[in-house]
Each structure stands twice: as C-alpha cells, then as structure tokens.
Design an enzyme around this catalytic site. Structure first.
Site, mmCIF file in Angstrom:
data_model
loop_
_atom_site.group_PDB
_atom_site.id
_atom_site.type_symbol
_atom_site.label_atom_id
_atom_site.label_comp_id
_atom_site.label_asym_id
_atom_site.label_seq_id
_atom_site.Cartn_x
_atom_site.Cartn_y
_atom_site.Cartn_z
ATOM 1 C CB SER A 173 -0.885 0.011 1.243
ATOM 2 O OG SER A 173 -1.426 1.307 1.416
ATOM 3 C CG HIS A 176 -4.065 -1.815 -1.050
ATOM 4 N ND1 HIS A 176 -5.153 -2.633 -1.257
ATOM 5 C CD2 HIS A 176 -4.403 -1.014 0.004
ATOM 6 C CE1 HIS A 176 -6.101 -2.351 -0.380
ATOM 7 N NE2 HIS A 176 -5.673 -1.364 0.394
ATOM 8 C CG ASP A 216 -5.111 2.085 1.529
ATOM 9 O OD1 ASP A 216 -6.039 1.268 1.498
ATOM 10 O OD2 ASP A 216 -3.941 1.791 1.857
ATOM 11 C CG MET A 248 -8.212 6.727 3.454
ATOM 12 S SD MET A 248 -7.199 6.733 4.934
ATOM 13 C CE MET A 248 -6.377 5.148 4.778
ATOM 14 C CG HIS A 293 -9.311 -0.319 0.573
ATOM 15 N ND1 HIS A 293 -8.595 -0.528 1.736
ATOM 16 C CD2 HIS A 293 -10.624 -0.409 0.926
ATOM 17 C CE1 HIS A 293 -9.422 -0.741 2.739
ATOM 18 N NE2 HIS A 293 -10.653 -0.656 2.289
ATOM 19 C CG MET A 319 -11.099 2.623 3.442
ATOM 20 S SD MET A 319 -9.456 2.580 4.158
ATOM 21 C CE MET A 319 -8.503 2.779 2.665
ATOM 22 C CG MET A 375 -10.915 -2.995 6.410
ATOM 23 S SD MET A 375 -9.402 -2.457 5.573
ATOM 24 C CE MET A 375 -8.387 -1.837 6.897
ATOM 25 C CG PHE A 401 -4.711 6.578 10.788
ATOM 26 C CD1 PHE A 401 -4.268 7.811 10.325
ATOM 27 C CD2 PHE A 401 -5.917 6.507 11.468
ATOM 28 C CE1 PHE A 401 -5.024 8.958 10.539
ATOM 29 C CE2 PHE A 401 -6.684 7.651 11.688
ATOM 30 C CZ PHE A 401 -6.226 8.881 11.221
ATOM 31 N N GLY A 402 -2.118 3.693 8.489
ATOM 32 C CA GLY A 402 -1.169 2.596 8.441
ATOM 33 C C GLY A 402 -0.523 2.426 9.814
ATOM 34 N N GLY A 403 0.227 1.353 9.956
ATOM 35 C CA GLY A 403 1.034 1.166 11.164
ATOM 36 C C GLY A 403 0.299 0.694 12.401
ATOM 37 C CG ASP A 450 -5.866 -3.128 3.935
ATOM 38 O OD1 ASP A 450 -4.743 -2.841 4.380
ATOM 39 O OD2 ASP A 450 -6.578 -2.343 3.268
ATOM 40 C CB SER A 510 3.799 0.726 8.179
ATOM 41 O OG SER A 510 3.084 -0.331 8.785
#
Ligand code: DX5
Ligand code: ZN
Length: 217
Positions: free
Chosen positions: A9, A34, A36, A38, A67, A69, A138, A144-146, A174, A197
C-alpha cells in the site's frame, strides 16, 4: 496451488516520490499496488482521488488495487475505473446498494471488491458473495497505516474460505501485516496480503515479499 499475492500500500510511501515507490514495489516482485482512497468522513484520514490514480497509471504496469474508504462509493467507481483501477473495493458499511455497486464495478471491467471493517460480521456480505470477485477483510480499523492486526479478524478469513465453495472470490487482508503476523494470516487462508508500513520500512523489500508469501501453498 497458487501463490499469495502481495499488494504493498502506497499509504506508507513518501508521496513526494511516488514513482520511486512504484519502482520499489515492482522490483520487490509484488504484482499488485494497493491504493487507499480516504474521504475524511467514512474514515478520519484523507488521501487522494481518481486524478492521483490516473497520474500514476502510466508509470507502472502493476495491478492497481483501489480500496475506497469513502461514503457513497457508487458515485465514484466510474472515475476510478477510467483512471486505470483494475480492482475496486467498496465498504459494505458505506454502501446500501452493494449488489448494484458491485455489478457496476464489474460492468466497468474491474474486479469488484467488498470490504468489511473489524466490527462487521461476514454475514453482512453473505448475499453478495456470488457477485464479489474479491473480499477484503480489514484487520485494523481503517484510516491509518502502522496499526496492530486484530486477531479475531482472522476468524472471518477462515469463515470466508469455508463459505467460498465453488465461488472464485479472492480473500484479501488489510492492516498490520508484517513478518511477525504473516504466518497466522497465511494459515487462515488469504489469497492477497496488503502491507503498507512494514513493506516501506523494510530494507530488503524482495525478501520481505518472499517472507509474506512463504513460497507456494
Ligand atoms: C488502512 C489501509 C491499509 C494500510 C495498511 O486503513 O486500508 O491499506 O495501508 O497499512 P499497514 O500495513 O501499515 O497496517
Ligand atoms: Zn487498504
């Protein structure tokens, strides 16, 4: 037996060097990227729209896995398909007319994906499993990542695998996928692993991708 698809991602990439990020993904051996999207409403974060996807489209031959969102994703799937998306995933929680939207995505020539957040049960999407080409589970609360993978979400992967029967949908996961969690994720039975991440933090991205796939199944 097919190999697990790794989909890095770009959410965790340096947006000022997106071409470099696409090159890093390509040279890692991962076949998908990927993306994302948002909107700051469905999730608390804001990223990018279809223009970003169409701008980066000519710079890579990776498979573009978008994706969404966002609220009312049905209003935007055409723009993302035109921008070069090859899979478009919408959230069941953001889309009342899921059957119509998934069919619309297919009619645009893309794989039609449906996603559920951790608190949504598989039963919420059971009716559209005949229509979906991809089901994205999900494993963190999106935005958020991480974040850390929420273990009970793997039960939903197992459930989806059991429900699949002769259907062909891919099961994607994911959130929080890394070298430590990938074994459990793999054992649960996913076809696609999204990693943000952990991929971009990895000094050897090719080795990272290999550790996720764990070879042939
Ligand atoms: C989160 C996004 C993910 C994100 C995953 O809402 O949907 O795709 O990039 O990031 P990691 O792998 O860092 O959990
Ligand atoms: Zn995602």
């Amino acid at each position: 037996m097919s190999k697990i698809i790794v989909a890095p991602s770009v959410l965790s990439a340096d947006f000022s060097d997106i071409k470099g990020a696409l090159k890093d993904i390509k040279s890692s051996g991962a076949p998908w990227v990927h993306l994302d999207v948002m909107d700051g409403t469905f999730v608390p974060n804001i990223t990018f729209g279809p223009k970003f996807v169409s701008d980066i489209r000519p710079h890579s031959d990776l498979f573009y896995d978008v994706h969404l969102m966002i609220e009312n994703p049905q209003n935007h799937v055409e723009a993302f398909a035109k921008a070069g998306a090859q899979a478009i995933t919408v959230h069941s929680e953001a889309c009342v007319h899921l059957d119509r939207t998934l069919n619309k995505i297919k009619s645009l020539g893309c794989l039609a994906g449906v996603s559920i957040v951790p608190s949504t049960p598989v039963s919420a999407i059971e009716c559209v499993l005949d229509v979906a080409d991809l089901v994205l589970v999900m494993s963190v609360n999106p935005g958020f990542g991480g974040q850390s993978l929420i273990p009970y979400t793997l039960d939903k992967v197992r459930q989806l695998k059991q429900l699949r029967g002769n259907r062909k949908y891919l099961i994607s996961i994911d959130g929080g996928v890394n070298e430590l969690t990938c074994r459990d994720v793999r054992d649960a039975g996913v076809d696609v692993m999204v990693a943000g991440s952990a991929f971009f933090a990895s000094p050897d991205k090719g080795a990272f991708v290999n550790s996720l796939t764990g070879g042939e199944r």
